[in-house]
Design an enzyme around this catalytic site. Structure first.
Site, PDB file in Angstrom:
ATOM      1  N   GLU B  49     -29.397 -17.577 -43.813  1.00  0.00           N
ATOM      2  CA  GLU B  49     -30.740 -18.107 -44.064  1.00  0.00           C
ATOM      3  C   GLU B  49     -31.045 -17.919 -45.528  1.00  0.00           C
ATOM      4  OE1 GLU B  49     -34.057 -16.408 -41.930  1.00  0.00           O
ATOM      5  OE2 GLU B  49     -32.723 -16.073 -40.235  1.00  0.00           O
ATOM      6  N   ASP B  60     -43.887 -12.450 -44.257  1.00  0.00           N
ATOM      7  CA  ASP B  60     -42.843 -11.511 -44.647  1.00  0.00           C
ATOM      8  C   ASP B  60     -43.401 -10.144 -44.964  1.00  0.00           C
ATOM      9  OD1 ASP B  60     -40.397 -13.222 -44.699  1.00  0.00           O
ATOM     10  OD2 ASP B  60     -41.670 -14.389 -46.046  1.00  0.00           O
TER      11      ASP B  60
END
Lengths: 404, 262
Positions: B49, B60
């Site tokens: 990724e 995140d």
């Protein structure tokens, strides 16, 4: 004009705007919040408790005040103020935090978090939490901590823990990221009180709902005291909660013109202002689709305003829909114009507005100057200026005479 | 997407389960990302990724968010990541998937972004903050450009909502192995319940991530899922290392000890 949508659709959208652009982790909590908010709207016990707190704790209804000196000075339409600066804690923010704390209790959440820019929402959240004995943590950008030191101290006095956010631009946008990040990890026991009509559904509609008490009162007060509705309403727009609160109850009064006033900062170049609806484009920020200030890669642009509460690169999705439908017009006012109005209202009426609110005063005075004396310009005086005196002193130093 | 389909088909045939490292694109430099990509396949990765740095990464944790801010301060543009992938595409057979915020896709334009991703050599997109009610245009474009398209399922996702999400996905679905943020954790994630829920309605491969930091985590996740995603633990090691690419490769090799035929 096509018929105006006054409530979001079931997916939380106002036309092309709104929605829920958030990590899946938050969806269950947003569903729970949506259910709690919707049932509270028709729950007499909730509404009684909310209204009673607004009356006896917040001090509502707030007055409608005329401005005889300012009106004479400007020479045009008469200027009236909806006095949210007289609400407990000195701004409209408390209307929303009381409502959301009641919902948080109903949902069994034991901890409250919030973001704050100018610090007014942080203070209002800390205040509501103190009243209900809930632990409160507020995220605030390092730059705003400097500009709004008084409000930091107020939050601490009220028992809140203030987290200084040092990421990115160190202002409201980054404080919001930090609060969202906290919520991702704490959502099972924590409620996040967003302070404006931004964020994922149901926040924009729910916060507007709690703030619409401003417009409901103002509408009744105008009919009672003036015998008519105002000809135009002016409110400052950062995220847009005070504006949404005063505008929404007047949406269907076609004769009432409405103006949202954004921060024009020091110019129209990207990075010099925070006028999202004037210079931005549709995009996604902080969980909903609205107008945003971004670079060509979709990265959020730096913004500038002398006022910490307007220093935000996004805006509520319902404002985006009102802008595109033409129901509300959005204009901008520069730092210098706002600072001049900060002085003007203080000198003329003995009312010191917040720097955010000073933007609305600046727009209202130029609008009133071009209108006839039988017209009424209503300004939402969203907050008081005490929090801004240190920053204003720095910015206005050369304009104020030195003491002998 | 054919590459992603082939990778999961062969992982299911071998029964080992897969390993999907996450790299913040351009962190700490484009050269480091390039060197890591060239070595990760040998180290045991099936798919990598590549996170597109975003100014406001609410999905995140602090480690990845701070890596993204650092990259953006260096002036990295979206196009630089497309060029990077273009430059190494023929050197690796790894699946390469872009992890990208909706804001970035929308600003470039859905059509333009998917077209450029596909021509650069990306095999798919993960969009962690997409509104699941508004995926139709992106789905059509993913199909057109043969890209996998992945959305997330959380521990708290209901059966009804999972049905919508699974219908919107192409290639594989991303299962959040725990509530909370990406980040390392001591405890092994418990994903059996949500994996069962997904399997009852779909044959779509499942990649599970969040808080995976040891070979034992990888092994436990792959008892249920098709692949384990490793993000923060890897990025943190790159942050601390003198040679970030070597650290990423070394840590991936270490984690791959958790891959074993069942």
């Amino acid at each position: 004009m096509t018929s105006l949508q006054t409530e979001p659709d079931p997916s939380g959208s106002f036309g092309d705007f709104g929605g829920r652009y958030v990590p899946e982790t938050l969806i269950a909590a947003l569903d729970q919040l949506t259910d709690a908010w919707k049932s509270s709207r028709n729950d007499p016990a909730f509404q009684d408790q909310f209204r009673s707190l607004l009356r006896n704790y917040v001090g509502r209804p707030t007055p409608l005040t005329d401005c005889p000196n300012l009106t004479r000075h400007i020479g045009g339409a008469s200027i009236w103020l909806k006095r949210e600066d007289l609400a407990h804690t000195g701004a409209h923010k408390i209307n929303n935090t009381i409502g959301q704390v009641l919902l948080a209790r109903q949902m069994g959440k034991e901890r409250i978090i919030a973001e704050t820019g100018a610090g007014q929402h942080g203070v209002a959240t800390a205040t509501a939490c103190a009243r209900f004995g809930l632990p409160c943590e507020v995220y605030m950008g390092e730059e705003d901590v400097r500009r709004q030191a008084l409000n930091v101290f107020r939050m601490q006095l009220l028992g809140a823990k203030v987290h200084v956010v040092k990421d990115g631009s160190r202002t409201l946008k980054d404080a919001t990221n930090a609060a969202m990040r906290d919520w991702m990890g704490s959502v099972d026991h924590t409620h996040y009180i967003i302070g404006s009509v931004v964020g994922p559904h149901p926040f924009p509609a729910m916060v507007r709902d709690f703030q619409s008490v401003i417009g409901i009162e103002a509408r009744a007060q105008c009919l009672d005291m003036l015998g008519k509705l105002p000809d135009c309403i002016v409110a400052c727009v950062g995220g847009g909660s005070n504006a949404a609160g005063i505008f929404h109850p007047f949406l269907e009064d076609a004769s009432v013109e409405m103006f949202g006033v954004e921060a024009g900062g020091r110019g129209s170049q990207q990075g010099d202002h925070a006028a999202t609806l004037s210079h931005g484009a549709p995009g996604v920020l902080h969980g909903s689709r609205s107008y945003v200030l971004q670079d060509p890669d979709g990265q959020t642009s730096p913004v500038h305003s002398c006022s910490a509460g307007l220093d935000y690169p996004g805006v509520g999705p319902e404002h985006a829909a009102w802008r595109d439908s033409g129901r509300v017009q959005y204009i901008s006012v520069t730092d210098d114009e706002a600072l001049a109005s900060f002085r003007l209202l203080s000198e003329q009426e003995g009312i010191m507005p917040a720097l955010e609110t000073s933007h609305a005063i600046a727009a209202a005075t130029s609008m009133a100057a071009n209108r006839s004396s039988d017209e009424v310009v209503l300004v939402n005086l969203s907050g008081r200026g005490d929090k801004d005196v240190t920053e204003a002193q720095r910015l206005l130093e050369s304009h104020i005479p030195k003491l002998d | 997407m054919s590459r992603i389909d082939d990778i999961f088909t062969s992982l299911r045939e071998s029964g080992t389960g897969g390993l999907m490292p996450f790299l913040t694109g351009g962190f700490p430099s484009l050269v480091d990302t390039r060197n890591a990509l060239l070595g990760l396949e040998q180290a045991g990765a099936s798919i990598v990724e590549i996170g597109f740095p975003f100014s406001d990464p609410i999905a995140d944790g602090p480690v990845i968010a701070s890596s993204m801010h650092e990259v953006l301060e260096s002036g990295l543009r979206v196009e630089s990541l497309f060029e990077l992938v273009e430059s190494i595409r023929s050197d690796v057979s790894l699946g390469l998937v872009a992890m990208v915020s909706e804001s970035i896709i929308e600003r470039m334009g859905l059509n333009e972004f998917t077209h450029r991703a596909a021509t650069a050599g990306f095999d798919g997109l993960i969009v962690p903050d997409m509104d699941i009610n508004r995926t139709a245009p992106l789905r059509a474009l993913a199909d057109k450009h043969d890209l996998s398209l992945t959305f997330l399922i959380a521990p708290t996702t209901s059966v009804e909502r999972a049905t919508m999400i699974l219908k919107a996905c192409r290639g594989f679905v991303y299962l959040l192995a725990r509530a909370g943020l990406t980040g390392e954790s001591e405890q092994a994630p418990e994903i059996a319940r949500q994996v069962d829920m997904i399997r009852q309605q779909s044959n779509l491969p499942i990649a599970a991530g969040f808080g995976i930091a040891t070979p034992e985590h990888v092994r436990q996740v792959n008892e249920h899922a098709d692949a384990a995603i490793v993000g923060s633990a890897l990025v943190r090691r790159m942050t601390e290392a003198d040679d970030p690419a070597a650290a990423a490769i070394e840590f991936t090799r270490h984690l791959s000890e958790g891959l074993q035929a069942s």
